[in-house]
Design an enzyme around this catalytic site. Structure first.
Site, PDB file in Angstrom:
ATOM      1  N   CYS A   1     -16.478   0.946   0.440  1.00 25.73           N
ATOM      2  CA  CYS A   1     -15.264   0.153   0.652  1.00 25.73           C
ATOM      3  C   CYS A   1     -14.841   0.142   2.113  1.00 25.73           C
ATOM      4  O   CYS A   1     -14.120  -0.754   2.533  1.00 25.73           O
ATOM      5  CB  CYS A   1     -14.134   0.684  -0.225  1.00 25.73           C
TER       6      CYS A   1
ATOM      7  N   GLN B   1      -9.809  -4.066  -3.864  1.00 26.13           N
ATOM      8  CA  GLN B   1     -11.152  -3.623  -3.511  1.00 26.13           C
ATOM      9  C   GLN B   1     -12.104  -3.852  -4.685  1.00 26.13           C
ATOM     10  O   GLN B   1     -13.218  -4.377  -4.514  1.00 26.13           O
ATOM     11  CB  GLN B   1     -11.109  -2.122  -3.150  1.00 26.13           C
TER      12      GLN B   1
ATOM     13  N   ARG C   1     -13.287  -9.291   0.868  1.00 22.16           N
ATOM     14  CA  ARG C   1     -11.880  -8.963   0.627  1.00 22.16           C
ATOM     15  C   ARG C   1     -10.986 -10.173   0.917  1.00 22.16           C
ATOM     16  O   ARG C   1     -10.024 -10.457   0.202  1.00 22.16           O
ATOM     17  CB  ARG C   1     -11.449  -7.778   1.527  1.00 22.16           C
TER      18      ARG C   1
ATOM     19  N   HIS D   1      -7.219   0.708  -6.619  1.00 23.58           N
ATOM     20  CA  HIS D   1      -7.379  -0.222  -5.490  1.00 23.58           C
ATOM     21  C   HIS D   1      -7.997  -1.512  -6.051  1.00 23.58           C
ATOM     22  O   HIS D   1      -9.162  -1.824  -5.815  1.00 23.58           O
ATOM     23  CB  HIS D   1      -8.278   0.416  -4.432  1.00 23.58           C
TER      24      HIS D   1
ATOM     25  N   ASP E   1     -17.548   6.376  -1.188  1.00 20.16           N
ATOM     26  CA  ASP E   1     -16.256   6.258  -0.496  1.00 20.16           C
ATOM     27  C   ASP E   1     -16.004   7.617   0.155  1.00 20.16           C
ATOM     28  O   ASP E   1     -16.684   8.609  -0.163  1.00 20.16           O
ATOM     29  CB  ASP E   1     -15.155   5.895  -1.518  1.00 20.16           C
TER      30      ASP E   1
ATOM     31  N   ARG F   1       0.879  -1.184   0.000  1.00 18.82           N
ATOM     32  CA  ARG F   1       0.000   0.000   0.000  1.00 18.82           C
ATOM     33  C   ARG F   1       0.906   1.221   0.000  1.00 18.82           C
ATOM     34  O   ARG F   1       1.690   1.409   0.931  1.00 18.82           O
ATOM     35  CB  ARG F   1      -0.911  -0.006   1.228  1.00 18.82           C
TER      36      ARG F   1
HETATM   37  N1   CP Z   1     -11.230  -0.739   2.105  1.00 15.36           N
HETATM   38  C1   CP Z   1      -9.970  -0.796   2.559  1.00 15.36           C
HETATM   39  O1   CP Z   1      -9.005  -0.951   1.802  1.00 15.36           O
HETATM   40  O2   CP Z   1      -9.871  -0.679   3.913  1.00 15.36           O
HETATM   41  P1   CP Z   1      -8.528  -0.434   4.721  1.00 15.36           P
HETATM   42  O3   CP Z   1      -8.032   0.930   4.351  1.00 15.36           O
HETATM   43  O4   CP Z   1      -8.936  -0.524   6.175  1.00 15.36           O
HETATM   44  O5   CP Z   1      -7.540  -1.486   4.353  1.00 15.36           O
HETATM   45  N1  NVA Z   2     -10.181   6.349  -1.271  1.00 16.10           N
HETATM   46  C1  NVA Z   2      -9.767   5.903   0.039  1.00 16.10           C
HETATM   47  C2  NVA Z   2      -9.945   4.431   0.158  1.00 16.10           C
HETATM   48  C3  NVA Z   2      -9.576   3.829   1.487  1.00 16.10           C
HETATM   49  C4  NVA Z   2      -9.754   2.351   1.516  1.00 16.10           C
HETATM   50  C5  NVA Z   2      -8.328   6.300   0.290  1.00 16.10           C
HETATM   51  O1  NVA Z   2      -7.506   6.175  -0.621  1.00 16.10           O
HETATM   52  O2  NVA Z   2      -8.029   6.757   1.406  1.00 16.10           O
END
Ligand code: CP
Ligand code: NVA
Length: 303
Positions: free
Chosen positions: A262, A132, A290, A129, A222, A102
């Site tokens: 999400c 997701q 997930r 993502h 989101d 990430r």
């Molecule tokens: N939806 C998602 O990726 O959640 P987290 O940021 O908690 O991993």
């Molecule tokens: N769009 C959000 C998604 C988190 C899972 C972010 O990038 O923070």
């Protein structure tokens, strides 16, 4: 070397294969069938940003398949600043069998993939993502039996989650509508890539959330301020206020319409408690998925 960086790189057949495998893994898990497909394998998990779902579902998923995971905090491994991405990739590829990351900048993933001898999985970047997006299309399939022909209305920011969902929907014949304030939609580069690699018909973009949800089977939202955009929060709260997914907006959709998110949700901002805790909400089924879609991705990359 196979990687999982963006859903746009996968054919519809490959996505359907992963969805079928995820459904199998989910059913096996419910029946407590033991699995050892990752026995002897080590998966490194590098996180530059916070996470609940992604980190825990990857760690649990690897354990459920008989493998081992290593959590590597981004501020300790220092991607691109403690040493070059190439040096990092060439070194760590010798220690682990796959790397899940990430990152703030999507280019970090591309830089690592260019030098890694093990698969790289995108666990969220500023661009996309895909983990997701894959769980999201599985959830749409579960909710309606078949995803093709359904309509997903994404009400909110044209962000990483929205891009991956738009691609997943487009590859599987799901209509995608984005409702967002002017200036917060998809950029021209994404639109062009989508038309070239997903669907020449493209997707719909509208400013009016009520128009977007009129024929929707799913309303998706989101956070308005993604990780890394915190300096824009006040401005975004103002601009996105008319785009809240609340009981009033849900009432404008067909009666069978479900709500997806999400997570994490900023309750009271992009979505209300009433919707999150109401019967239309599918966000927790989605979060559960997930685990299984990511296990399918790891098996696909490693088996
Ligand atoms: N939806 C998602 O990726 O959640 P987290 O940021 O908690 O991993
Ligand atoms: N769009 C959000 C998604 C988190 C899972 C972010 O990038 O923070």
């Amino acid at each position: 070397m196979k990687h999982f960086l963006n859903l746009i790189d996968l054919s519809p057949d490959a996505i359907c294969h992963l969805l079928a495998e995820a459904a199998r893994l989910k059913a096996d898990h419910a029946r407590r069938v033991r699995a050892d497909s990752l026995a002897g394998r080590v998966v490194g998990l590098v996180f530059e940003k916070p996470s609940l779902r992604t980190r825990v579902s990857f760690e649990s998923g690897v354990a459920q398949l008989g493998g081992t995971s290593l959590y590597l905090p981004g501020n300790e491994v220092g991607l691109g600043w403690r040493e070059t991405l190439a040096d990092f990739a060439r070194t760590v590829s010798q220690y682990v069998d796959a790397l899940v990351l990430r990152v703030y900048r999507h280019q970090t993933l591309d830089g690592l993939a260019a030098h890694s001898s093990v698969p790289i999985v995108n666990a969220l970047s500023d661009w996309s993502h895909p983990c997701q997006g894959l769980a999201d299309v599985l959830t749409v399939r579960e909710l309606f039996g078949k995803e093709a022909g359904r309509t997903v209305a994404f009400v909110g920011d044209g962000n990483n989650v929205a891009r991956s969902l738009a691609v997943g929907c487009g590859k599987l014949g799901v209509r995608f509508v984005l409702a967002c304030p002017p200036g917060y939609g998809f950029d021209d580069a994404f639109r062009a890539e989508y038309r070239a690699r997903v669907s020449a018909d493209g997707f719909a973009e509208v400013a009016d959330p009520a128009a977007a949800v009129r024929d929707a089977d799913v309303i998706y939202t989101d956070v308005w301020t993604s990780m890394g955009q915190e300096a824009e929060r006040e401005e975004r709260l103002r601009r996105f206020a008319p785009y809240q997914v609340n009981a009033g907006l849900l009432a404008k959709a067909p009666a069978h319409c479900r709500v997806m998110h999400c997570l994490p949700a900023h309750r009271g901002e992009e979505v209300t408690d009433e919707v999150m805790d109401g019967p239309a909400c599918a966000a927790f089924q989605q979060a559960g998925n997930r685990l299984h879609t990511q296990k399918a991705v790891l098996e696909w990359l490693l088996k």
